[in-house]
Design a protein around this motif. Structure first.
Motif, short mmCIF file in Angstrom:
data_model
loop_
_atom_site.label_atom_id
_atom_site.label_comp_id
_atom_site.label_asym_id
_atom_site.label_seq_id
_atom_site.Cartn_x
_atom_site.Cartn_y
_atom_site.Cartn_z
N VAL A 170 9.99 14.95 -13.31
CA VAL A 170 9.04 14.68 -12.16
C VAL A 170 10.03 13.86 -11.02
N SER A 171 10.07 14.44 -9.85
CA SER A 171 10.75 14.03 -9.08
C SER A 171 10.02 12.85 -8.03
N ALA A 172 10.86 11.87 -7.61
CA ALA A 172 10.17 10.65 -7.18
C ALA A 172 9.47 11.10 -5.82
N GLY A 173 8.40 10.51 -5.33
CA GLY A 173 7.89 10.71 -4.23
C GLY A 173 7.79 9.43 -3.31
N LYS A 174 7.26 9.26 -2.24
CA LYS A 174 7.43 8.53 -1.45
C LYS A 174 6.75 7.13 -1.80
N THR A 175 7.15 5.94 -1.18
CA THR A 175 6.38 4.83 -1.46
C THR A 175 5.32 4.61 -0.57
N LEU A 176 3.95 4.39 -0.87
CA LEU A 176 2.83 4.33 -0.43
C LEU A 176 2.62 2.67 0.27
N ALA A 177 2.11 2.51 1.15
CA ALA A 177 1.48 1.23 1.60
C ALA A 177 0.44 0.65 0.61
N PRO A 178 0.38 -0.48 0.18
CA PRO A 178 -0.61 -1.07 -0.61
C PRO A 178 -1.91 -0.98 -0.07
N THR A 179 -3.03 -0.86 -0.71
CA THR A 179 -4.19 -0.58 -0.42
C THR A 179 -4.75 -1.92 0.64
N GLU A 180 -4.10 -3.36 0.28
CA GLU A 180 -4.77 -4.36 1.21
C GLU A 180 -3.98 -4.33 2.45
N ALA A 181 -2.82 -3.63 2.57
CA ALA A 181 -2.42 -3.40 4.10
C ALA A 181 -3.11 -2.37 4.57
N LEU A 182 -3.71 -1.37 4.13
CA LEU A 182 -4.59 -0.53 4.59
C LEU A 182 -5.92 -0.88 5.16
N GLU A 183 -6.25 -1.93 4.55
CA GLU A 183 -7.52 -2.53 4.97
C GLU A 183 -7.44 -3.36 6.05
N VAL A 184 -6.15 -3.94 6.14
CA VAL A 184 -6.02 -4.95 7.46
C VAL A 184 -5.78 -3.93 8.63
N PHE A 185 -5.16 -2.78 8.36
CA PHE A 185 -5.08 -1.81 9.59
C PHE A 185 -6.54 -1.29 9.89
N TYR A 186 -7.47 -0.84 8.74
CA TYR A 186 -8.72 -0.44 9.23
C TYR A 186 -9.42 -1.40 10.09
N GLN A 187 -9.34 -2.75 9.53
CA GLN A 187 -10.01 -3.84 10.48
C GLN A 187 -9.44 -3.92 11.76
N HIS A 188 -8.21 -3.83 12.02
CA HIS A 188 -7.59 -3.71 13.37
C HIS A 188 -8.02 -2.64 14.12
#
Length: 244
Positions: A170-188
């Motif tokens: 299995v080749s390595a994929g990208k590193t995703l933003a953690p879900t708490e960072a997504l929630e801050v973005f959605y609030q913004h």
């Protein structure tokens, strides 16, 4: 990375499970398929030791399970949150089968923690919990009797993951933003859209659900989140300047 190392990045999250016996049966299914990370959101009391009885050898998974009060707490630190539902829903997108899910997320496991979320046996996940999920799994089943036992559903999803991680290198994929960072973005994002007048009381919930699905499908990295915050802030400054 070896298959077992990849599977250590997967968390099975059970939300408000009705019976301790089902939690034990899930632990046993996880052990069968090489999974070990169990998270319990508001689990039931188990005064009779029912969970251990049904775990039948998977007691270590129960012992090490993390307990939280909310799903948001449980999925903190995960880069991808995938919910499960037997209802397609008119406004729901990003829906995959367990096999499609496994093929898509296995390349991400070497760099990210992935949460697979299962709701109550009868009602599944509510709308608030579904909003925290980037994608949804629907397990194909008979129209005459579509409802699956919780441990069976977990086992089907875990089985597809087990096969996918053992299929080869299995080749390595990208590193995703953690879900708490997504929630801050959605609030913004929501505040910016409300301030602009794009969101109103009549369409806010539906529109934000659609936007969450849109960005969830993109599997954003932290750099993407920073850029989007910058765009929203620049638009806000421009509006303030023009109105002034």
């Amino acid at each position: 990375m070896k298959a077992q190392g990849l599977l250590n990045s997967v968390s099975i999250v059970l939300v408000r499970t009705k019976t301790p016996g089902n939690i034990g049966a899930v632990a046993r299914s996880m052990m069968n398929m090489g999974l070990s990370r169990l998270m319990l959101v508001r689990p039931p009391q188990d005064d009779q030791g029912e969970a251990v009885k049904f775990a039948a050898g998977a007691e270590a998974i129960l012992r090490d399970a993390v307990r939280t009060e909310t799903l948001q707490e449980a999925v903190a630190g995960h880069g991808l949150v995938i919910g499960t539902s037997r209802h397609l829903g008119r406004h729901r997108r990003n829906i995959v089968t367990p096999r499609e899910m496994a093929d898509r997320i296995v390349p991400l496991l070497s760099q990210n923690r992935i949460a697979l979320v299962f709701g109550r046996e009868v009602n599944g996940l509510d709308s608030e919990d579904l909003n925290l999920c980037n994608e949804l799994i629907v397990i194909p089943s008979s129209d005459d009797f579509p409802s699956l036992n919780l441990s069976h559903a977990v086992c089907i999803v875990a089985y597809e993951l087990f096969l996918a991680t053992h299929a080869g290198t299995v080749s390595a994929g990208k590193t995703l933003a953690p879900t708490e960072a997504l929630e801050v973005f959605y609030q913004h994002l929501q505040k910016s859209l409300e301030d602009s007048g794009f969101l109103g009381p009549h369409n806010k919930d539906h529109m934000m659900t659609s936007l969450r699905q849109l960005f969830g499908k993109s599997r954003l990295e932290q750099r993407d989140i920073s850029i989007l915050h910058g765009v929203l802030s620049a638009i806000s400054r421009s509006d303030t300047s023009n109105n002034g």
